[in-house]
Motif scaffolding. Structure first.
Motif, mmCIF file in Angstrom:
data_model
loop_
_atom_site.group_PDB
_atom_site.id
_atom_site.type_symbol
_atom_site.label_atom_id
_atom_site.label_comp_id
_atom_site.label_asym_id
_atom_site.label_seq_id
_atom_site.Cartn_x
_atom_site.Cartn_y
_atom_site.Cartn_z
ATOM 1 N N LEU A 193 -8.826 61.148 -12.998
ATOM 2 C CA LEU A 193 -8.481 61.939 -14.181
ATOM 3 C C LEU A 193 -9.230 61.382 -15.392
ATOM 4 C CD1 LEU A 193 -4.619 62.156 -13.637
ATOM 5 C CD2 LEU A 193 -6.354 63.869 -13.031
ATOM 6 N N LYS A 194 -9.562 62.260 -16.329
ATOM 7 C CA LYS A 194 -10.169 61.805 -17.581
ATOM 8 C C LYS A 194 -9.209 62.147 -18.709
ATOM 9 C CE LYS A 194 -14.278 62.272 -20.449
ATOM 10 N NZ LYS A 194 -15.670 62.711 -20.496
ATOM 11 N N VAL A 195 -8.931 61.163 -19.523
ATOM 12 C CA VAL A 195 -7.918 61.343 -20.557
ATOM 13 C C VAL A 195 -8.549 61.141 -21.922
ATOM 14 C CG1 VAL A 195 -5.717 60.506 -21.435
ATOM 15 C CG2 VAL A 195 -6.168 60.491 -18.984
ATOM 16 N N LYS A 196 -8.223 62.050 -22.829
ATOM 17 C CA LYS A 196 -8.713 61.950 -24.190
ATOM 18 C C LYS A 196 -7.746 61.086 -25.008
ATOM 19 C CE LYS A 196 -12.238 64.879 -23.969
ATOM 20 N NZ LYS A 196 -13.606 64.478 -24.283
ATOM 21 N N LEU A 197 -8.251 59.991 -25.573
ATOM 22 C CA LEU A 197 -7.433 59.146 -26.450
ATOM 23 C C LEU A 197 -8.067 59.106 -27.844
ATOM 24 C CD1 LEU A 197 -6.529 56.085 -24.178
ATOM 25 C CD2 LEU A 197 -5.278 58.236 -24.455
ATOM 26 N N VAL A 219 -11.197 57.037 -19.564
ATOM 27 C CA VAL A 219 -10.688 57.304 -20.903
ATOM 28 C C VAL A 219 -11.848 57.672 -21.818
ATOM 29 C CG1 VAL A 219 -9.939 55.949 -22.903
ATOM 30 C CG2 VAL A 219 -8.544 55.968 -20.828
ATOM 31 N N ASP A 220 -11.676 58.728 -22.617
ATOM 32 C CA ASP A 220 -12.676 59.111 -23.611
ATOM 33 C C ASP A 220 -12.017 59.095 -24.985
ATOM 34 O OD1 ASP A 220 -14.766 60.074 -25.069
ATOM 35 O OD2 ASP A 220 -14.983 61.969 -23.973
ATOM 36 N N VAL A 221 -12.506 58.216 -25.850
ATOM 37 C CA VAL A 221 -11.874 58.053 -27.165
ATOM 38 C C VAL A 221 -12.569 58.916 -28.232
ATOM 39 C CG1 VAL A 221 -11.005 56.333 -28.814
ATOM 40 C CG2 VAL A 221 -11.306 55.694 -26.430
ATOM 41 N N ASN A 222 -13.728 59.471 -27.910
ATOM 42 C CA ASN A 222 -14.451 60.316 -28.877
ATOM 43 C C ASN A 222 -14.542 59.661 -30.256
ATOM 44 O OD1 ASN A 222 -13.028 62.771 -26.991
ATOM 45 N ND2 ASN A 222 -15.210 62.926 -27.415
ATOM 46 N N GLN A 223 -14.885 58.386 -30.301
ATOM 47 C CA GLN A 223 -15.111 57.609 -31.544
ATOM 48 C C GLN A 223 -13.830 57.354 -32.332
ATOM 49 O OE1 GLN A 223 -19.070 58.693 -33.503
ATOM 50 N NE2 GLN A 223 -18.430 60.719 -32.851
ATOM 51 N N VAL A 246 -14.207 53.104 -20.371
ATOM 52 C CA VAL A 246 -13.823 53.652 -21.676
ATOM 53 C C VAL A 246 -15.068 54.259 -22.320
ATOM 54 C CG1 VAL A 246 -12.856 53.152 -23.947
ATOM 55 C CG2 VAL A 246 -12.013 51.929 -21.935
ATOM 56 N N GLU A 247 -14.975 55.559 -22.617
ATOM 57 C CA GLU A 247 -16.128 56.272 -23.176
ATOM 58 C C GLU A 247 -16.009 56.344 -24.699
ATOM 59 O OE1 GLU A 247 -16.711 59.942 -21.073
ATOM 60 O OE2 GLU A 247 -17.764 60.851 -22.758
ATOM 61 N N GLN A 248 -17.091 56.068 -25.351
ATOM 62 C CA GLN A 248 -17.255 56.159 -26.817
ATOM 63 C C GLN A 248 -16.008 55.725 -27.581
ATOM 64 O OE1 GLN A 248 -20.569 57.157 -27.821
ATOM 65 N NE2 GLN A 248 -19.791 55.957 -29.513
ATOM 66 N N ALA A 271 -21.588 55.207 -23.494
ATOM 67 C CA ALA A 271 -22.034 55.902 -24.709
ATOM 68 C C ALA A 271 -22.072 57.407 -24.452
ATOM 69 C CB ALA A 271 -23.431 55.429 -25.089
ATOM 70 N N ASP A 272 -21.442 58.176 -25.328
ATOM 71 C CA ASP A 272 -21.583 59.635 -25.253
ATOM 72 C C ASP A 272 -22.182 60.142 -26.577
ATOM 73 O OD1 ASP A 272 -21.504 62.304 -24.778
ATOM 74 O OD2 ASP A 272 -19.340 62.478 -24.560
ATOM 75 N N GLU A 273 -21.359 60.176 -27.635
ATOM 76 C CA GLU A 273 -21.893 60.619 -28.931
ATOM 77 C C GLU A 273 -23.061 59.731 -29.394
ATOM 78 O OE1 GLU A 273 -18.746 60.494 -28.065
ATOM 79 O OE2 GLU A 273 -17.566 62.100 -28.973
ATOM 80 N N ALA A 274 -23.123 58.476 -28.925
ATOM 81 C CA ALA A 274 -24.170 57.543 -29.379
ATOM 82 C C ALA A 274 -25.501 57.743 -28.670
ATOM 83 C CB ALA A 274 -23.707 56.099 -29.177
ATOM 84 N N ILE A 291 -24.417 55.230 -19.951
ATOM 85 C CA ILE A 291 -24.591 56.436 -20.775
ATOM 86 C C ILE A 291 -24.013 57.655 -20.075
ATOM 87 C CG2 ILE A 291 -26.664 55.592 -21.952
ATOM 88 C CD1 ILE A 291 -28.341 57.372 -20.055
ATOM 89 N N ASN A 292 -23.506 58.564 -20.895
ATOM 90 C CA ASN A 292 -23.045 59.864 -20.416
ATOM 91 C C ASN A 292 -24.141 60.877 -20.724
ATOM 92 O OD1 ASN A 292 -21.771 62.238 -19.786
ATOM 93 N ND2 ASN A 292 -19.916 61.829 -20.971
ATOM 94 N N ILE A 293 -24.783 61.384 -19.667
ATOM 95 C CA ILE A 293 -25.894 62.333 -19.822
ATOM 96 C C ILE A 293 -25.342 63.749 -19.745
ATOM 97 C CG2 ILE A 293 -28.033 63.173 -18.761
ATOM 98 C CD1 ILE A 293 -28.323 60.353 -17.494
ATOM 99 N N LYS A 294 -25.696 64.566 -20.713
ATOM 100 C CA LYS A 294 -25.299 65.984 -20.687
ATOM 101 C C LYS A 294 -26.533 66.848 -20.943
ATOM 102 C CE LYS A 294 -20.671 65.047 -22.486
ATOM 103 N NZ LYS A 294 -19.809 65.100 -23.689
ATOM 104 N N LEU A 295 -26.697 67.885 -20.161
ATOM 105 C CA LEU A 295 -27.882 68.736 -20.316
ATOM 106 C C LEU A 295 -27.972 69.317 -21.722
ATOM 107 C CD1 LEU A 295 -27.943 70.769 -16.956
ATOM 108 C CD2 LEU A 295 -28.797 68.472 -17.430
HETATM 109 MG MG MG Z 1 -17.223 62.216 -24.298
#
Ligand code: MG
Length: 381
Positions: A193-197, A219-223, A246-248, A271-274, A291-295
């Protein structure tokens, strides 16, 4: 009604480009790229705006939404059609208007060989700065076209083993404990599971999920975390709760704090936003674990593959992520997923009006179709 209004509004802006009259089936068979007679051997780009409807209101650390604007594209060559897509969540700054303006500038008629991808993508990149989702929509359609001409899916052309696709995580947005528990039950087939924190109820979110499942959590903290000491304390606690990375965790601009956090963290930091394009990978080396790669961030499949190679060479972890997208862009990203340590490719499952069939999740694992190109077909009505 508003969708139709938007369509008409942006159709006007796209003067000179041929808009899709209706969804078109992919060409059958695999005609030779050298066959000149009968069909046009000039590449043609078509595009139209589309609005994705989300199944649930989606809330992350700094916004909520119920729809995502996308642009659906097609590149046709010698009677074969490749599909592409740009997904444009508002925080990335692209929209139906900017994508229409950008795609109206794209003229593929001077290229007579779709295999010259390096030149074509350099040309597309040179048309304007930014516009990464719009650029990705052309790149994906070109990849789909090439795969269809060759009769092979891209994971094969890249030499990747489809049995090595990772489990994909299913994202649980921020919500009340009752809704979170309901979403965890909905995610029954997923192994991770991926959880937004990143708000003030982080421990409550994790404890709520732990009250119903012991599945691993990313976990994705989105900064969302502002203090590195608080962030480290939280990561130590998360490590005791079955969290895998733990993402970003902090602002993309907090480079020194992030380097300290990564050095001291018991869990990998991603790193996502970074990290956006291939040019950012070196700058996050030793600042994040991966790193989190997104097209939609990097401009498409070709750049995503370069980023994955670069990260691996630098000894970094690789994650393949997505926006809310149809099965078109998600299946394109999934072609690369055998390279990844983790996949977060649930964007097509969060919407209610997908128009394609493509990659499937079977028993929590990404299962690539053997269809050529990016592995999709239009849904039959
Ligand atoms: Mg993210």
């Amino acid at each position: 009604m508003s969708n139709r209004r938007n369509f008409l509004k942006y159709s006007g802006l796209a003067a000179g480009s041929l808009l899709l009259p209706a969804p078109m089936p992919a060409a059958k068979g695999c005609p030779s790229v050298f066959k000149k007679s009968g069909k046009s051997t000039m590449m043609k780009l078509r595009f139209r705006p589309y609005e994705l409807q989300l199944r649930h209101v989606f809330t992350i650390a700094n916004n909520s939404r119920t729809t995502t604007p996308v642009m659906l594209t097609e590149v046709e060559f010698d009677g074969i059609i490749g599909y592409g897509e740009a997904s444009m969540p508002p925080y990335l700054g692209e929209s139906h208007k900017t994508a229409t303006e950008f795609l109206s500038k794209v003229d593929l008629s001077s290229f007579n060989d779709p295999f010259e991808l390096e030149d074509i993508i350099q040309y597309i990149d040179s048309l304007a700065a930014g516009n990464y989702a719009a650029k990705a929509s052309v790149d994906i359609a070109l990849h789909d076209l090439i795969g269809k001409i060759l009769g092979q899916p891209w994971h094969k052309l890249w030499g990747l083993n489809p049995s090595k696709t990772p489990n994909t995580s299913f994202t649980i947005g921020m919500d009340t404990p009752d809704v979170v528990r309901e979403k965890v039950h909905e995610a029954d087939i997923y192994k991770i599971l991926k959880v937004k924190l990143g708000r003030d109820n982080d421990r409550e979110m994790i404890q709520t999920i732990r009250s119903v499942t012991d599945k691993p959590i990313c976990v994705d903290v989105n900064q969302g975390w502002k203090d590195k000491h608080m962030a480290l304390d939280m990561i130590h606690w998360l490590a005791t709760q079955g969290v895998v990375f733990v993402e970003q965790p902090m602002s993309r601009l907090a480079v020194d704090d992030m380097a300290w956090l990564t050095e001291n963290s018991p869990l990998p930091t991603m790193a996502d936003e970074a990290v956006q394009t291939v040019y950012d990978v070196l700058s996050v080396h030793k600042v994040y674990s991966g790193i989190n790669i997104k097209l939609m961030k990097c401009g498409g499949m070709r750049n995503a593959h370069k980023m994955a190679d670069m990260a691996k060479i630098l000894g970094m972890k690789v994650m393949i992520g997505c926006m809310t997208e149809t099965s078109c862009a998600v299946s394109a990203a999934a072609q690369l997923s055998p390279i990844a340590d983790w996949a977060d490719l649930d964007g097509n499952l969060l919407i209610s009006n997908d128009i394609y069939d493509g990659v499937n999740v079977v028993d929590g694992k990404m299962t690539l179709s053997q269809l050529p190109g990016i592995g999709i077909r239009m849904k039959s009505k």
